[in-house]
Design a protein around this motif. Structure first.
Motif, PDB file in Angstrom:
ATOM      1  N   LEU A  39      21.604 -32.771  30.375  1.00  0.00           N
ATOM      2  CA  LEU A  39      22.503 -32.989  29.236  1.00  0.00           C
ATOM      3  C   LEU A  39      22.401 -31.900  28.170  1.00  0.00           C
ATOM      4  O   LEU A  39      23.330 -31.687  27.407  1.00  0.00           O
ATOM      5  CB  LEU A  39      22.213 -34.346  28.594  1.00  0.00           C
ATOM      6  N   GLY A  94       8.199 -34.900  49.576  1.00  0.00           N
ATOM      7  CA  GLY A  94       9.376 -35.378  48.864  1.00  0.00           C
ATOM      8  C   GLY A  94       9.498 -34.670  47.521  1.00  0.00           C
ATOM      9  O   GLY A  94       8.492 -34.322  46.901  1.00  0.00           O
ATOM     10  N   VAL A  95      10.723 -34.438  47.063  1.00  0.00           N
ATOM     11  CA  VAL A  95      10.938 -33.826  45.751  1.00  0.00           C
ATOM     12  C   VAL A  95      11.321 -34.929  44.768  1.00  0.00           C
ATOM     13  O   VAL A  95      12.204 -35.750  45.057  1.00  0.00           O
ATOM     14  CB  VAL A  95      12.061 -32.767  45.794  1.00  0.00           C
ATOM     15  N   ARG A  96      10.631 -34.962  43.650  1.00  0.00           N
ATOM     16  CA  ARG A  96      10.972 -35.899  42.580  1.00  0.00           C
ATOM     17  C   ARG A  96      11.401 -35.079  41.368  1.00  0.00           C
ATOM     18  O   ARG A  96      10.592 -34.361  40.773  1.00  0.00           O
ATOM     19  CB  ARG A  96       9.759 -36.773  42.271  1.00  0.00           C
ATOM     20  N   VAL A  97      12.690 -35.161  41.028  1.00  0.00           N
ATOM     21  CA  VAL A  97      13.241 -34.388  39.906  1.00  0.00           C
ATOM     22  C   VAL A  97      13.275 -35.273  38.667  1.00  0.00           C
ATOM     23  O   VAL A  97      13.804 -36.388  38.717  1.00  0.00           O
ATOM     24  CB  VAL A  97      14.671 -33.897  40.222  1.00  0.00           C
ATOM     25  N   TRP A  98      12.702 -34.791  37.589  1.00  0.00           N
ATOM     26  CA  TRP A  98      12.669 -35.539  36.324  1.00  0.00           C
ATOM     27  C   TRP A  98      13.754 -34.989  35.408  1.00  0.00           C
ATOM     28  O   TRP A  98      13.676 -33.835  34.975  1.00  0.00           O
ATOM     29  CB  TRP A  98      11.298 -35.411  35.665  1.00  0.00           C
ATOM     30  N   ASP A  99      14.786 -35.794  35.117  1.00  0.00           N
ATOM     31  CA  ASP A  99      15.853 -35.401  34.205  1.00  0.00           C
ATOM     32  C   ASP A  99      15.463 -35.904  32.810  1.00  0.00           C
ATOM     33  O   ASP A  99      15.447 -37.109  32.553  1.00  0.00           O
ATOM     34  CB  ASP A  99      17.186 -36.014  34.677  1.00  0.00           C
ATOM     35  N   THR A 123      16.164 -37.067  29.863  1.00  0.00           N
ATOM     36  CA  THR A 123      17.318 -37.578  29.112  1.00  0.00           C
ATOM     37  C   THR A 123      16.934 -38.191  27.768  1.00  0.00           C
ATOM     38  O   THR A 123      17.810 -38.530  26.980  1.00  0.00           O
ATOM     39  CB  THR A 123      18.067 -38.627  29.954  1.00  0.00           C
ATOM     40  N   ALA A 124      15.623 -38.359  27.506  1.00  0.00           N
ATOM     41  CA  ALA A 124      15.212 -38.930  26.210  1.00  0.00           C
ATOM     42  C   ALA A 124      14.283 -37.944  25.509  1.00  0.00           C
ATOM     43  O   ALA A 124      14.358 -36.739  25.751  1.00  0.00           O
ATOM     44  CB  ALA A 124      14.544 -40.282  26.434  1.00  0.00           C
ATOM     45  N   TYR A 168       8.172 -33.570  30.014  1.00  0.00           N
ATOM     46  CA  TYR A 168       7.339 -33.611  31.219  1.00  0.00           C
ATOM     47  C   TYR A 168       6.642 -32.279  31.476  1.00  0.00           C
ATOM     48  O   TYR A 168       7.253 -31.212  31.362  1.00  0.00           O
ATOM     49  CB  TYR A 168       8.212 -34.008  32.413  1.00  0.00           C
ATOM     50  N   PRO A 183      23.676 -40.014  31.663  1.00  0.00           N
ATOM     51  CA  PRO A 183      24.482 -39.068  32.441  1.00  0.00           C
ATOM     52  C   PRO A 183      25.426 -39.797  33.407  1.00  0.00           C
ATOM     53  O   PRO A 183      25.056 -40.831  33.975  1.00  0.00           O
ATOM     54  CB  PRO A 183      23.433 -38.278  33.247  1.00  0.00           C
ATOM     55  N   TYR A 201      26.321 -39.152  36.346  1.00  0.00           N
ATOM     56  CA  TYR A 201      25.947 -39.225  37.761  1.00  0.00           C
ATOM     57  C   TYR A 201      25.096 -40.445  38.079  1.00  0.00           C
ATOM     58  O   TYR A 201      24.986 -40.835  39.240  1.00  0.00           O
ATOM     59  CB  TYR A 201      25.263 -37.931  38.222  1.00  0.00           C
ATOM     60  N   ARG A 249      14.692 -48.215  40.280  1.00  0.00           N
ATOM     61  CA  ARG A 249      13.488 -49.025  40.098  1.00  0.00           C
ATOM     62  C   ARG A 249      12.740 -48.508  38.872  1.00  0.00           C
ATOM     63  O   ARG A 249      12.620 -47.300  38.669  1.00  0.00           O
ATOM     64  CB  ARG A 249      12.631 -48.892  41.370  1.00  0.00           C
ATOM     65  N   LEU A 304       9.936 -47.231  36.818  1.00  0.00           N
ATOM     66  CA  LEU A 304       8.722 -46.505  37.186  1.00  0.00           C
ATOM     67  C   LEU A 304       7.661 -46.662  36.100  1.00  0.00           C
ATOM     68  O   LEU A 304       6.494 -46.848  36.373  1.00  0.00           O
ATOM     69  CB  LEU A 304       9.086 -45.033  37.376  1.00  0.00           C
ATOM     70  N   ARG A 305       8.083 -46.521  34.854  1.00  0.00           N
ATOM     71  CA  ARG A 305       7.150 -46.721  33.743  1.00  0.00           C
ATOM     72  C   ARG A 305       7.894 -47.066  32.467  1.00  0.00           C
ATOM     73  O   ARG A 305       9.085 -46.790  32.329  1.00  0.00           O
ATOM     74  CB  ARG A 305       6.227 -45.510  33.540  1.00  0.00           C
ATOM     75  N   ALA A 326      11.270 -44.969  32.348  1.00  0.00           N
ATOM     76  CA  ALA A 326      11.545 -43.989  33.399  1.00  0.00           C
ATOM     77  C   ALA A 326      12.017 -44.800  34.608  1.00  0.00           C
ATOM     78  O   ALA A 326      11.326 -45.720  35.040  1.00  0.00           O
ATOM     79  CB  ALA A 326      10.293 -43.195  33.734  1.00  0.00           C
ATOM     80  N   VAL A 379      13.460 -44.622  38.548  1.00  0.00           N
ATOM     81  CA  VAL A 379      13.527 -43.722  39.702  1.00  0.00           C
ATOM     82  C   VAL A 379      14.652 -44.159  40.643  1.00  0.00           C
ATOM     83  O   VAL A 379      14.848 -45.351  40.885  1.00  0.00           O
ATOM     84  CB  VAL A 379      12.152 -43.632  40.423  1.00  0.00           C
ATOM     85  N   ASP A 414      13.766 -37.569  48.864  1.00  0.00           N
ATOM     86  CA  ASP A 414      13.889 -37.040  47.503  1.00  0.00           C
ATOM     87  C   ASP A 414      14.329 -38.116  46.512  1.00  0.00           C
ATOM     88  O   ASP A 414      15.021 -39.070  46.869  1.00  0.00           O
ATOM     89  CB  ASP A 414      14.862 -35.860  47.480  1.00  0.00           C
ATOM     90  N   GLU A 415      13.903 -37.914  45.264  1.00  0.00           N
ATOM     91  CA  GLU A 415      14.183 -38.892  44.206  1.00  0.00           C
ATOM     92  C   GLU A 415      14.525 -38.161  42.908  1.00  0.00           C
ATOM     93  O   GLU A 415      14.129 -37.016  42.708  1.00  0.00           O
ATOM     94  CB  GLU A 415      12.938 -39.744  43.927  1.00  0.00           C
ATOM     95  N   VAL A 416      15.245 -38.876  42.045  1.00  0.00           N
ATOM     96  CA  VAL A 416      15.514 -38.373  40.700  1.00  0.00           C
ATOM     97  C   VAL A 416      15.064 -39.452  39.720  1.00  0.00           C
ATOM     98  O   VAL A 416      15.325 -40.639  39.929  1.00  0.00           O
ATOM     99  CB  VAL A 416      17.012 -38.062  40.496  1.00  0.00           C
ATOM    100  N   VAL A 417      14.364 -39.019  38.659  1.00  0.00           N
ATOM    101  CA  VAL A 417      13.910 -39.954  37.629  1.00  0.00           C
ATOM    102  C   VAL A 417      14.661 -39.647  36.340  1.00  0.00           C
ATOM    103  O   VAL A 417      14.771 -38.479  35.945  1.00  0.00           O
ATOM    104  CB  VAL A 417      12.390 -39.815  37.378  1.00  0.00           C
ATOM    105  N   LEU A 418      15.184 -40.687  35.692  1.00  0.00           N
ATOM    106  CA  LEU A 418      15.824 -40.517  34.384  1.00  0.00           C
ATOM    107  C   LEU A 418      15.136 -41.431  33.386  1.00  0.00           C
ATOM    108  O   LEU A 418      14.673 -42.514  33.746  1.00  0.00           O
ATOM    109  CB  LEU A 418      17.305 -40.904  34.431  1.00  0.00           C
ATOM    110  N   ASP A 419      15.097 -41.013  32.127  1.00  0.00           N
ATOM    111  CA  ASP A 419      14.627 -41.880  31.055  1.00  0.00           C
ATOM    112  C   ASP A 419      15.835 -42.615  30.487  1.00  0.00           C
ATOM    113  O   ASP A 419      16.774 -41.979  29.979  1.00  0.00           O
ATOM    114  CB  ASP A 419      13.931 -41.049  29.971  1.00  0.00           C
TER     115      ASP A 419
END
Lengths: 207, 225
Positions: A113, A158-163, A165-166, A170, B158, B160, B167, B169-170, B194, B196, B211-216
Motif C-alpha cells: 500500500l 515455503g515462502v511466507r510474504v509479510w505485507d 499493512t499496519a 518486520y 488491500p 487482493y 487464519r 496467526l498472532r 496478523a 495468514v 506459499d503464504e501471504v500474511v497481512l496485518d
C-alpha cells in the motif's frame, strides 16, 4: 475532508513549480521564511539516516540472535522490547516483529500500500523496495521476484510474504550461513546484508 | 481517494532492478531534502501518519502513477499544509502574508531532531472492547475493501485480500484504526491481527502450493469464517 473533493487541477501542489528539485526548494523556502522549518533540522535529519541509522543496526540484532540463544528467544517473543534495549527504537519502528528463516519457511517483507519499513533497524528503504513492481509482484510471484535478486530456494521451502499493512514492522532473521561456526559477533554481523533482513537475499557465506 | 496505491497483485510490471548494498540512499540531490522536509513539517503536529498516507493516496491517478516516490511525498505535503490551513494557496504562489507563522513556536529545531526521531509515535492503545478472534482461528476478510466510516475514505485493507479466507496467526494488541484516524474521527483503536492466507486462496495461479501471504488486519476488517 475538503481534500477528497478536489479535482486534479485544484490540488494545491500544482501551484508550486513542476520541476521536483525546484518544487522542494520552493516549499522549503516558504516554510523556512515563516519559521515553520529550521534548515539545520533538515540537515540533522538527513545526517541521522545517512550516517547513524542503517542496516548495521539490524545486522547487529541478527548477529546477536545467531550467537546467543536466550537473546534469540527474547527477540522472537518480543522484538520491540528486545531491540529497544539496544537503542534501536523510534520513528517507523515502534512495533517490531522478528521472523526467522528456516529450511521450511523463507520470510520476505513488502508493503503493497505504500512502503512501510523498519527504519530504526534498516534505515531508509532502497529504491526497489518502494518501486511499483516490487509492491505489486512480491505478494503474487515472490519466487520470480527472488530469482531477480539471485535467490533460488529449494522446492520444499515455503515462502511466507509479510505485507506490512499496519504499523508493525518486520525484521527477517536470515539463516546463519554454513562455515560461520566460531566467528565472533562482529564478524557475523558483516555477513548480514540489508536484503537478507528484508528477505530478498541470503546472508553472505564467510570468505 | 483512488486505489492507484493499492498495488498488491497487480499485473504489468517488469523485473525488479536490485541495487547494490552500498548504493546511495538518495538518487537525486533533492530526495533527501524532500524526506527531511516531510518529517520536519510533520513535527508541527498538524496531522498524523494516517492523514499523510491518505494525502498521498488522494493524488490524482496520473500524478500517482507518474510521480517518483519523493515527488509523491512533496506533492502530498503541499496539499496537507493547505488542507490543514497551515499555509494558504497564496503562500504556495508566493503571494501570501509575510512574517512569522503562529505555529512557528513549535518548529523542530536541529537540537530537537535526535529526540524527535527516537521518540516515534506508537499506534497501540489500551484495550476496552472485545477480542473476537484467537490465534489458530479461521476468519474471512470482509468482501469489500472499502472504508465503512467515510465513503471513499482511507483504509489499509488491500483489495487482493477482500473476501479471502485465512487464519489468525498472532494478535498484535489494540491499534489505532486508520480508517477513522485518517479523517480526524479519532483513534477508535481495535484489535490488530496478523492473518495468514494460503497463496492459492489469493491467486488463481500461485507459484507454489506451500506459499503464504500474511497481512496485518484490524478486527472490523474480519468476519468469522
Amino acid at each position: 475532508m475538503p481534500h477528497d473533493h478536489h479535482d486534479h487541477d485544484a490540488h494545491p501542489h500544482s501551484l508550486l513549480p513542476s520541476d521536483p528539485a525546484l518544487r522542494v526548494k520552493a516549499l522549503e523556502t516558504i516554510l523556512t521564511r515563516k519559521g515553520l522549518v529550521d534548515p539545520a533540522a533538515l540537515d540533522a535529519i538527513i545526517d541521522t539516516y545517512e550516517n547513524r541509522i542503517g542496516p548495521k543496526n539490524g545486522a547487529d540484532v541478527v548477529a546477536r540472535a545467531w550467537s546467543d540463544k536466550s537473546f534469540r528467544q527474547e527477540l522472537l517473543a518480543d522484538a520491540t522490547a528486545t531491540v529497544r534495549e539496544l537503542g534501536y527504537y523510534g520513528r517507523q519502528g515502534e512495533h517490531i516483529v522478528a521472523v526467522e528463516n528456516t529450511p521450511e519457511t523463507h520470510n520476505m517483507v513488502v508493503c503493497t500500500l505504500c512502503s512501510c519499513y523498519p527504519w530504526p533497524l534498516l534505515g531508509i528503504p532502497p529504491a526497489w523496495y518502494k518501486s511499483d513492481g516490487y509492491r505489486a509482484r512480491a505478494v503474487r510471484e515472490p519466487r520470480r521476484v527472488l530469482s531477480e535478486f539471485g535467490v533460488v530456494l529449494p522446492e520444499e521451502t515455503g515462502v511466507r510474504v509479510w505485507d506490512s499493512t499496519a504499523e508493525v514492522r518486520y525484521l527477517v532473521i536470515p539463516m546463519r550461513p554454513q562455515g560461520s561456526e566460531g566467528m565472533d559477533r562482529a564478524a557475523l554481523a558483516r555477513l548480514v546484508t540489508r536484503n537478507s533482513m528484508i528477505g530478498t537475499g541470503l546472508a553472505k557465506a564467510p570468505s | 481517494m483512488t486505489r492507484a496505491h493499492d498495488m498488491g497483485g497487480r499485473f504489468g510490471y517488469g523485473a525488479i532492478r536490485p541495487e547494490g548494498e552500498d548504493e546511495p540512499l538518495w538518487h537525486e540531490p533533492w530526495h533527501d531534502r524532500a524526506m527531511a522536509l516531510t518529517l520536519a513539517a510533520g513535527a508541527l503536529g498538524q496531522w498524523n501518519i494516517d492523514m499523510s498516507r491518505h494525502a498521498r493516496e488522494c493524488l490524482s491517478v496520473p500524478d500517482y502513477s507518474t510521480f517518483s516516490y519523493y515527488e509523491k511525498w512533496i506533492a502530498a505535503l503541499a496539499d496537507l499544509l493547505v488542507e490543514t490551513s497551515v499555509l494558504t494557496r497564496d503562500d504556495l504562489t508566493g503571494e501570501g502574508s509575510e512574517g512569522r507563522h503562529a505555529l512557528s513556536y513549535s518548529v523542530l529545531t536541529a537540537e530537537k531532531v535526535p529526540a524527535a526521531l527516537a521518540k516515534g509515535s506508537p499506534s497501540d492503545r489500551p484495550s476496552f472492547g472485545s477480542l473476537d478472534f484467537a490465534p489458530g482461528q479461521e476468519v474471512r476478510v470482509r468482501p469489500h475493501p472499502e472504508n465503512t466510516h467515510v465513503e471513499g475514505g482511507h483504509t489499509r485493507l488491500p483489495a487482493y485480500a477482500a473476501g479471502a479466507r485465512g487464519r489468525i496467526l498472532r494478535y498484535h494488541g489494540n491499534h489505532v484504526l486508520p480508517d477513522t484516524s485518517a479523517h480526524g474521527l479519532g483513534d477508535q483503536a481495535e484489535p490488530l491481527y496478523a492473518v495468514v492466507f494460503s497463496a492459492s486462496e489469493l491467486w488463481q495461479m500461485p507459484e507454489h502450493p506451500n506459499d503464504e501471504v500474511v497481512l496485518d488486519l484490524w478486527q472490523s476488517y474480519l468476519e468469522p469464517a
